[in-house]
Design an enzyme around this catalytic site. Structure first.
Site, mmCIF file in Angstrom:
data_model
loop_
_atom_site.group_PDB
_atom_site.id
_atom_site.type_symbol
_atom_site.label_atom_id
_atom_site.label_comp_id
_atom_site.label_asym_id
_atom_site.label_seq_id
_atom_site.Cartn_x
_atom_site.Cartn_y
_atom_site.Cartn_z
ATOM 1 N N ARG A 9 -34.209 46.298 14.636
ATOM 2 C CA ARG A 9 -32.865 46.092 14.216
ATOM 3 C C ARG A 9 -32.855 44.668 14.069
ATOM 4 N NH1 ARG A 9 -28.109 49.529 16.235
ATOM 5 N NH2 ARG A 9 -27.097 48.323 14.749
ATOM 6 N N CYS A 10 -33.785 43.724 14.861
ATOM 7 C CA CYS A 10 -33.670 42.360 14.769
ATOM 8 C C CYS A 10 -34.333 41.814 13.487
ATOM 9 C CB CYS A 10 -34.160 41.919 16.155
ATOM 10 S SG CYS A 10 -34.537 40.182 16.238
ATOM 11 N N SER A 11 -33.698 40.828 12.597
ATOM 12 C CA SER A 11 -34.395 40.383 11.774
ATOM 13 C C SER A 11 -35.587 39.409 12.101
ATOM 14 C CB SER A 11 -33.392 39.486 10.781
ATOM 15 O OG SER A 11 -32.963 38.162 11.363
#
Length: 117
Positions: A9-11
């Site tokens: 979920r973390c870019s």
């Protein structure tokens, strides 16, 4: 073998994974929210990071703020992350000898000497 501590979920974590995949590395992707690190693993990771314990924790996360812990106290950080894996800084690339936080993303490239395919 390189291990990437990854949160999809973390870019920044996704960018780091893509960067490493482009190099066709033999790599293990560990989704640390699904497979949290225990306290012993966190202690060893902190040693390989060669950084202050504050680098390992996301101090802006609500869980961290609620704890009121000292980010420079390694044991408090380790216990907090073990209980709340979401506050682990990400992404982290770890070759078993050294570990690097992928902020900026290309910081992990320093681990690739001798590990490229």
């Amino acid at each position: 073998m390189l291990t990437l501590l990854h949160n999809p979920r973390c870019s920044k974590s996704r960018q780091t994974l893509a960067l490493l995949e482009e190099r066709h590395l033999d790599m293990r992707v560990r989704r640390y929210l699904d497979e949290p690190l225990d306290e012993a693993e966190l202690r060893a990771l902190l040693t390989r990071l060669e950084a202050d314990s504050a680098a390992l924790v996301r101090t802006q996360e609500p869980e961290w703020k609620q704890l009121g812990a000292d980010p420079h106290d390694a044991e408090q950080v380790i216990q907090a992350i073990a209980a709340h894996p979401r506050i682990l800084q990400r992404p982290i690339a770890d070759d078993g000898q050294r570990a690097i936080i992928g902020r900026p993303t290309d910081a992990v490239l320093s681990l690739l000497d001798g590990t490229t395919a």
